[in-house]
Write an enzyme that holds these catalytic residues in place. Structure first.
Site, PDB file in Angstrom:
ATOM      1  N   LYS A 159      36.251  25.653  43.963  1.00  0.00           N
ATOM      2  CA  LYS A 159      37.533  25.557  43.239  1.00  0.00           C
ATOM      3  C   LYS A 159      38.682  26.161  44.063  1.00  0.00           C
ATOM      4  O   LYS A 159      38.458  26.999  44.933  1.00  0.00           O
ATOM      5  CB  LYS A 159      37.417  26.241  41.878  1.00  0.00           C
ATOM      6  CG  LYS A 159      37.211  27.743  41.945  1.00  0.00           C
ATOM      7  CD  LYS A 159      36.884  28.332  40.566  1.00  0.00           C
ATOM      8  CE  LYS A 159      36.664  29.823  40.681  1.00  0.00           C
ATOM      9  NZ  LYS A 159      35.974  30.392  39.518  1.00  0.00           N
ATOM     10  N   ARG A 161      35.929  35.249  27.243  1.00  0.00           N
ATOM     11  CA  ARG A 161      37.021  34.508  27.870  1.00  0.00           C
ATOM     12  C   ARG A 161      36.914  33.053  27.467  1.00  0.00           C
ATOM     13  O   ARG A 161      37.867  32.449  27.034  1.00  0.00           O
ATOM     14  CB  ARG A 161      36.947  34.668  29.398  1.00  0.00           C
ATOM     15  CG  ARG A 161      38.055  33.958  30.135  1.00  0.00           C
ATOM     16  CD  ARG A 161      37.987  34.156  31.641  1.00  0.00           C
ATOM     17  NE  ARG A 161      36.853  33.465  32.260  1.00  0.00           N
ATOM     18  CZ  ARG A 161      36.681  33.352  33.571  1.00  0.00           C
ATOM     19  NH1 ARG A 161      37.550  33.902  34.409  1.00  0.00           N
ATOM     20  NH2 ARG A 161      35.638  32.723  34.059  1.00  0.00           N
ATOM     21  N   TYR A 217      65.337  41.931  57.362  1.00  0.00           N
ATOM     22  CA  TYR A 217      66.169  42.102  56.163  1.00  0.00           C
ATOM     23  C   TYR A 217      66.222  43.561  55.757  1.00  0.00           C
ATOM     24  O   TYR A 217      65.188  44.227  55.668  1.00  0.00           O
ATOM     25  CB  TYR A 217      65.591  41.295  54.999  1.00  0.00           C
ATOM     26  CG  TYR A 217      65.809  39.808  55.115  1.00  0.00           C
ATOM     27  CD1 TYR A 217      67.102  39.276  55.095  1.00  0.00           C
ATOM     28  CD2 TYR A 217      64.734  38.939  55.217  1.00  0.00           C
ATOM     29  CE1 TYR A 217      67.297  37.906  55.180  1.00  0.00           C
ATOM     30  CE2 TYR A 217      64.917  37.571  55.304  1.00  0.00           C
ATOM     31  CZ  TYR A 217      66.214  37.063  55.284  1.00  0.00           C
ATOM     32  OH  TYR A 217      66.405  35.723  55.373  1.00  0.00           O
ATOM     33  N   MET A 271      60.247  35.073  54.523  1.00  0.00           N
ATOM     34  CA  MET A 271      59.547  33.908  53.960  1.00  0.00           C
ATOM     35  C   MET A 271      58.621  33.274  54.994  1.00  0.00           C
ATOM     36  O   MET A 271      57.478  32.930  54.684  1.00  0.00           O
ATOM     37  CB  MET A 271      60.567  32.883  53.455  1.00  0.00           C
ATOM     38  CG  MET A 271      59.929  31.781  52.638  1.00  0.00           C
ATOM     39  SD  MET A 271      61.105  30.545  52.055  1.00  0.00           S
ATOM     40  CE  MET A 271      62.125  31.476  50.942  1.00  0.00           C
TER      41      MET A 271
HETATM   42  C1  LIG Z   1      34.766  31.166  39.857  1.00  0.00           C
HETATM   43  C2  LIG Z   1      33.542  31.087  39.053  1.00  0.00           C
HETATM   44  C3  LIG Z   1      32.292  31.442  39.601  1.00  0.00           C
HETATM   45  C4  LIG Z   1      32.133  32.080  40.953  1.00  0.00           C
HETATM   46  O1  LIG Z   1      32.336  33.471  40.880  1.00  0.00           O
HETATM   47  P1  LIG Z   1      32.170  34.398  42.180  1.00  0.00           P
HETATM   48  O2  LIG Z   1      32.403  35.765  41.663  1.00  0.00           O
HETATM   49  O3  LIG Z   1      33.253  33.993  43.131  1.00  0.00           O
HETATM   50  O4  LIG Z   1      30.828  34.145  42.709  1.00  0.00           O
HETATM   51  C5  LIG Z   1      31.168  31.217  38.830  1.00  0.00           C
HETATM   52  N1  LIG Z   1      31.262  30.701  37.583  1.00  0.00           N
HETATM   53  C6  LIG Z   1      32.440  30.388  37.021  1.00  0.00           C
HETATM   54  C7  LIG Z   1      32.463  29.833  35.643  1.00  0.00           C
HETATM   55  C8  LIG Z   1      33.622  30.585  37.724  1.00  0.00           C
HETATM   56  O5  LIG Z   1      34.789  30.287  37.151  1.00  0.00           O
END
Ligand SMILES: *Cc1c(COP(=O)(O)O)cnc(C)c1O
Length: 335
Positions: free
Chosen positions: A33, A116, A243, A289
């Site tokens: 992701k 969550r 800056y 930047m």
């Molecule tokens: C991002 C995520 C992971 C991975 O977690 P890590 O701590 O980076 O290994 C696993 N499961 C879900 C649902 C996530 O959102």
């Protein structure tokens, strides 16, 4: 141009360490992701695939489409549900389950204590009824640890809840469902892995999130960040840089501007606590930047080779440092 090196051997080292825990490469779903935690999803996906990983986890359908052809099986954590043969969608609530088209492949998420996402354990029977009625394809049942990286009872409490959920699912006649709750911290603390899958994120990228109280598996950072020189100048003692002129040269010195800034996702930080590069160069004055200033006139400087060190400096976690680096920074694979 500033660029990122992706160290293939380090990625393979990290994946191999996890295989020692899972016992099989088939039990790893690599989490890709958010541009593979900022590492560059195309490159990481290819290396993982060549290593033998056939499962991946992404944030949404758009991300899934980018990597789908390399994998057999892709878990989509959120966004719109668009049924597709290789994709299975995490379903976080009864409302979302109602919206699933018939025969959608899903991973039912159950909240075992993180609070969550996921249905409550007492909603499990309702969910199972809906899955059967609507002819939804229950591919997996998943949960997520809130604090697997810390000593304490939270991990065990969630794990036990998950085992109860497994039992209920099996008793309801689902015998071809995969179960997964482990993230990187979960697998790194586990001596005997009995689940079907680990969703491996940060560990693949070389960061061990565990509390120091644990016996630590050595992982190697995959990403390093470099910037290139734009121009050099001689500063006379007393002249100021950038800056606000926040850095004043204590002596005559050569300084150079390098092509990295907060526009690339590098932290602006606090000018009173300057970041120091791996070779010991302090960022002089404010981060702009698109530019930073360092002493010397080397053509190229390594800005970061361990996001954990940068994270400690900026008061955050490695995840945030790597994810923030923009996708348009060029990434190259090195061995
Ligand atoms: C991002 C995520 C992971 C991975 O977690 P890590 O701590 O980076 O290994 C696993 N499961 C879900 C649902 C996530 O959102």
């Amino acid at each position: 141009m500033a660029y990122i090196k992706i160290n293939r051997s380090n990625l393979i080292h990290n994946l191999s360490q996890i295989v020692l825990k899972t016992g099989s490469v088939d039990k790893i779903a690599i989490v890709l992701k958010d541009n593979a935690y900022g590492h560059g999803v195309d490159k990481i996906a290819k290396i993982a695939r060549n290593f033998g990983i056939t499962k991946a986890v992404v944030r949404n359908y758009t991300e899934a489409k980018e990597i789908e052809e390399l994998f057999d099986d892709v878990i989509v954590l959120g966004g719109n549900i668009i049924p597709s043969p290789k994709l299975s969608y995490a379903v976080n609530s009864i409302e979302k389950l109602e919206l699933c088209p018939e025969r959608t492949r899903i991973e039912l998420k159950v909240d075992t204590g993180m609070h969550r996402n996921g249905i409550k354990p007492n909603e499990l029977q309702i969910a199972i009824g809906m899955i059967k009625d609507k002819n939804i394809n229950l591919v997996g049942v998943m949960s997520h640890f809130a604090s697997a990286d810390e000593l304490g009872s939270g991990y065990f409490y969630q794990y036990k809840n998950f085992q109860n959920i497994k039992k209920i699912i099996n008793e309801c006649g689902f015998d071809n469902v995969r179960f997964h709750i482990h993230n990187s911290a979960g697998i790194l603390r586990t001596k005997e892995f009995k689940e079907d899958l680990v969703r491996l994120g940060i560990g693949a990228y070389g960061y061990n999130p565990m509390d120091n109280a644990f016996e630590k598996v050595e992982l190697k950072p995959v990403m390093s960040l470099y910037a290139k020189k734009v121009s050099s100048r001689m500063l006379l003692a007393g002249e100021r840089v950038g800056y606000g002129g926040e850095f004043t040269a204590p002596k005559d010195m050569i300084v150079s501007t390098y092509d990295l800034g907060y526009g690339d996702g590098w932290r602006r930080g606090d000018v009173k606590q300057p970041y120091i590069t791996p070779s010991g160069k302090e960022i002089l004055g404010r981060v702009s930047m698109d530019f930073i200033t360092l002493e010397g006139d080397e053509e190229e400087v390594c800005i970061m080779e361990d996001a954990n060190i940068a994270a400690k400096h900026f008061g955050t976690i490695s995840y945030e440092i790597t994810c923030a680096l923009h996708a348009n920074i060029h990434r190259v694979i090195v061995d």
